[in-house]
Scaffold this motif. Structure first.
Motif, PDB file in Angstrom:
ATOM      1  N   ASP A   7       0.877  -1.303   0.035  1.00 17.73           N
ATOM      2  CA  ASP A   7       0.127  -0.157   0.032  1.00 17.73           C
ATOM      3  C   ASP A   7       1.022   1.228   0.210  1.00 17.73           C
ATOM      4  OD1 ASP A   7      -1.885   1.969   0.294  1.00 17.73           O
ATOM      5  OD2 ASP A   7      -2.317   1.353   2.529  1.00 17.73           O
ATOM      6  N   SER A  58      -1.894   7.277  -3.147  1.00 16.50           N
ATOM      7  CA  SER A  58      -1.738   6.181  -2.687  1.00 16.50           C
ATOM      8  C   SER A  58      -2.000   5.297  -3.693  1.00 16.50           C
ATOM      9  CB  SER A  58      -2.383   5.593  -1.379  1.00 16.50           C
ATOM     10  OG  SER A  58      -3.753   5.438  -1.536  1.00 16.50           O
ATOM     11  N   GLU A 109       6.656   5.002   1.144  1.00 21.25           N
ATOM     12  CA  GLU A 109       6.464   4.182   2.337  1.00 21.25           C
ATOM     13  C   GLU A 109       5.266   2.911   1.865  1.00 21.25           C
ATOM     14  OE1 GLU A 109       7.017   6.660   6.159  1.00 21.25           O
ATOM     15  OE2 GLU A 109       4.982   6.668   5.474  1.00 21.25           O
ATOM     16  N   THR A 110       5.230   2.088   2.873  1.00 23.29           N
ATOM     17  CA  THR A 110       4.100   1.224   2.540  1.00 23.29           C
ATOM     18  C   THR A 110       3.395   0.885   3.816  1.00 23.29           C
ATOM     19  OG1 THR A 110       3.290  -1.179   1.637  1.00 23.29           O
ATOM     20  CG2 THR A 110       5.492  -1.171   2.931  1.00 23.29           C
ATOM     21  N   GLY A 111       1.865   0.448   3.747  1.00 23.17           N
ATOM     22  CA  GLY A 111       1.195   0.446   4.771  1.00 23.17           C
ATOM     23  C   GLY A 111       1.182  -1.192   5.028  1.00 23.17           C
ATOM     24  N   ASN A 116       0.718  -2.211  12.515  1.00 25.11           N
ATOM     25  CA  ASN A 116      -0.363  -0.992  11.844  1.00 25.11           C
ATOM     26  C   ASN A 116       0.630  -0.086  11.334  1.00 25.11           C
ATOM     27  OD1 ASN A 116      -2.500  -2.461  12.496  1.00 25.11           O
ATOM     28  ND2 ASN A 116      -2.670  -1.834  14.361  1.00 25.11           N
ATOM     29  N   ARG A 117       2.012  -0.274  11.628  1.00 24.08           N
ATOM     30  CA  ARG A 117       2.852   0.796  11.315  1.00 24.08           C
ATOM     31  C   ARG A 117       3.201   0.982   9.614  1.00 24.08           C
ATOM     32  NH1 ARG A 117       8.300  -1.051  10.785  1.00 24.08           N
ATOM     33  NH2 ARG A 117       8.558  -3.257  11.385  1.00 24.08           N
ATOM     34  N   ARG A 118       3.586   2.068   9.287  1.00 28.18           N
ATOM     35  CA  ARG A 118       4.194   2.240   7.850  1.00 28.18           C
ATOM     36  C   ARG A 118       5.646   2.088   7.887  1.00 28.18           C
ATOM     37  NH1 ARG A 118       0.326   3.660   4.524  1.00 28.18           N
ATOM     38  NH2 ARG A 118       1.922   4.157   2.911  1.00 28.18           N
TER      39      ARG A 118
END
Length: 487
Positions: free
Chosen positions: A249, A276, A300-302, A324-326
């Motif tokens: 993501d 996104s 970044e990615t989710g 739950n961090r990016r």
């Protein structure tokens, strides 16, 4: 050195049917240090007299300083060169297998006859060379090539047998898009891999078979913690999800917009401004990112969203899934003076749309996960329409030139569905109009709730069939694949 499962898996953290032992993973203090993005060598077929030689070989590489891993690659220790071919040309590929096990090379996204496709039927035995002549008859696009050896696709791609394949044509060149390879036109093969004591290991066991191999470390082009120095202007990013199972993501940390310009089948009709972008395994996308402000930017990615309900419940026990961090994928550092006259085109490429009224048949495909049997340790309940893959069975027979509607869905989780030898359009998603990311010509699409595809079959597959399958590679290896002939 011979690549074998035993040598590659020394110290693997996924023995038997155990869950990921994430707490024991080796995370060195220097892992956060940025490293210059590796840019694969570019081989242009026209510079080589329309003949390209590839060798699948064993190698060694240090993903972390002082920690050497056994890997596979084409013409290199890990991954392969970027190949550029041109519309209208015919290119001879000479692919030599220097391994001690069978392999294949699938030209993922290339519209060519079945016997040239490089699927499981085009086996290259150890020590032999396969010499297909590929007719390039499709618009400019970002494709890729990778192993498709039946039952071994997942482990061979995981070890490094993959690379980028670029189709170029005059229509694309006329648009003035960024095109200086490795400078303002960057190949970005996204992968997650797992390490123990700094050494690459291959996840094994029930959880990997059920959900696909996932890793604790993100890489781009085989580089951990990559940084790319780019011009202060528009930069073209050719994104390939080369992971075995992970979905990305993607978004910039500063929420800057970018323009999506191409899907798997090539350029869109016009750019789409996004903030996104999701990419499932096997999917590709080209985007234009604007770095003219000169500020460093991090892509970044989710969290990995491509998980079943069961894995969602276990999520807290395996920190390699990212919680739950990016997570940072790659950092960009703009260099030099701002590039003047760097604009996103208003229009890209008009497409002749397929006519849904010409569809002669509807077929339905359900990607099945027989969870009860797998919980008891079985691996044979991954299938399509209740039938696990059989090399000797043709599942569908199609007439050359026909247009059909394929309805695709998946059990338990979202599955990336790939069809060889075709491009298709997305007609609907769960009974509603397709979303913005469904536009363009595709060869891979994510499906859980029913997705309708409009497919036209323009390539023959008689002596050697085409495949359709889930592009979670462990699902494909364990039976979630079928095959069809076109005549």
């Amino acid at each position: 050195m011979t690549f074998t499962r035993r040598s590659f898996l020394t110290g693997a953290v996924l023995a038997g049917g155990s869950l990921w032992a994430a707490s024991s993973l080796w995370r060195p203090s220097f892992a956060a240090e940025a490293r210059q993005l590796r840019i694969p060598e570019l081989i242009d077929a026209r510079d080589q007299g329309q003949s390209i030689a590839l060798t699948a070989q064993v190698g060694k590489i240090s993903f972390f300083p002082g920690r050497e891993s056994v890997t596979l690659g084409y013409n290199s220790n890990y991954l392969g060169p970027t190949l550029r071919v041109h519309r209208g040309d015919e290119v001879e590929m000479a692919v030599t297998n220097a391994l001690r096990e069978d392999t294949t090379v699938h030209w993922h996204g290339l519209l060519i006859p079945g016997e040239l496709d490089g699927g499981p039927h085009q086996t290259i035995r150890p020590g032999s060379t396969w010499r297909p002549v590929l007719p390039i008859r499709q618009p400019a696009a970002t494709l890729w090539y990778h192993s498709h050896a039946h039952g071994h696709t997942g482990e061979q791609v995981y070890a490094g047998l993959a690379g980028l394949l670029i189709v170029s044509d005059d229509d694309e060149r006329a648009l003035g898009l960024p095109s200086e390879y490795g400078v303002d036109d960057l190949p970005l093969i996204l992968q997650d891999r797992q390490f123990e004591s700094g050494t690459l290991v291959l996840p094994q066991g029930m959880m990997s078979a059920m959900h696909g191999r996932r890793g604790d470390t993100l890489m781009v082009n085989g580089t951990v913690n990559p940084v790319a120095r780019v011009p202060r202007g528009l930069v073209r990013l050719r994104l390939v999800n080369g992971s075995n199972a992970r979905e990305y993501d993607l978004a910039f940390a500063d929420d800057r917009p970018f323009h999506w310009i191409a899907s798997e089948g090539g350029l869109l009709e016009k750019p789409a401004e996004l903030r996104s972008l999701r990419l499932a395994p096997g999917e590709r996308a080209e985007i234009l990112a604007d770095f003219s402000d000169g500020r460093p930017a991090t892509l970044e990615t989710g969290p990995d969203g491509n998980l079943s309900m069961m894995m969602g419940m276990m999520r807290g026990q395996a920190n390699l899934l990212g919680g739950n961090r990016r997570e940072a994928v790659i950092q960009f550092e703009p260099q030099g003076k701002a590039v003047l006259g760097s604009n996103v085109p208003e229009r890209l490429l008009a497409h002749e749309r397929l006519d849904v009224s010409k569809a002669v048949r509807r077929r339905r495909f359900v990607m099945n996960m027989g969870m009860g049997n797998m919980m008891r340790g079985g691996m044979g309940m991954l299938s399509i329409n209740g039938r696990a893959f059989d090399m000797g069975r043709v599942d569908e027979q199609i007439r050359l030139g026909d247009t059909e509607i394929w309805e695709v869905s998946g059990e338990m989780m979202a599955h990336p569905f790939h069809i060889h030898g075709v491009h298709f359009e997305v007609l609907s998603r769960n009974g509603s109009a397709p979303g913005i990311r469904d536009q363009g010509l595709r060869d891979t699409v994510v499906a859980q709730e029913p997705v309708e595809l409009l497919v036209k079959f323009t390539q023959t597959a008689v002596a050697s069939p085409f495949m359709y399958h889930c592009h979670i590679l462990e699902h494909e290896d364990n039976g979630m694949m079928g095959q069809f002939v076109v005549s």
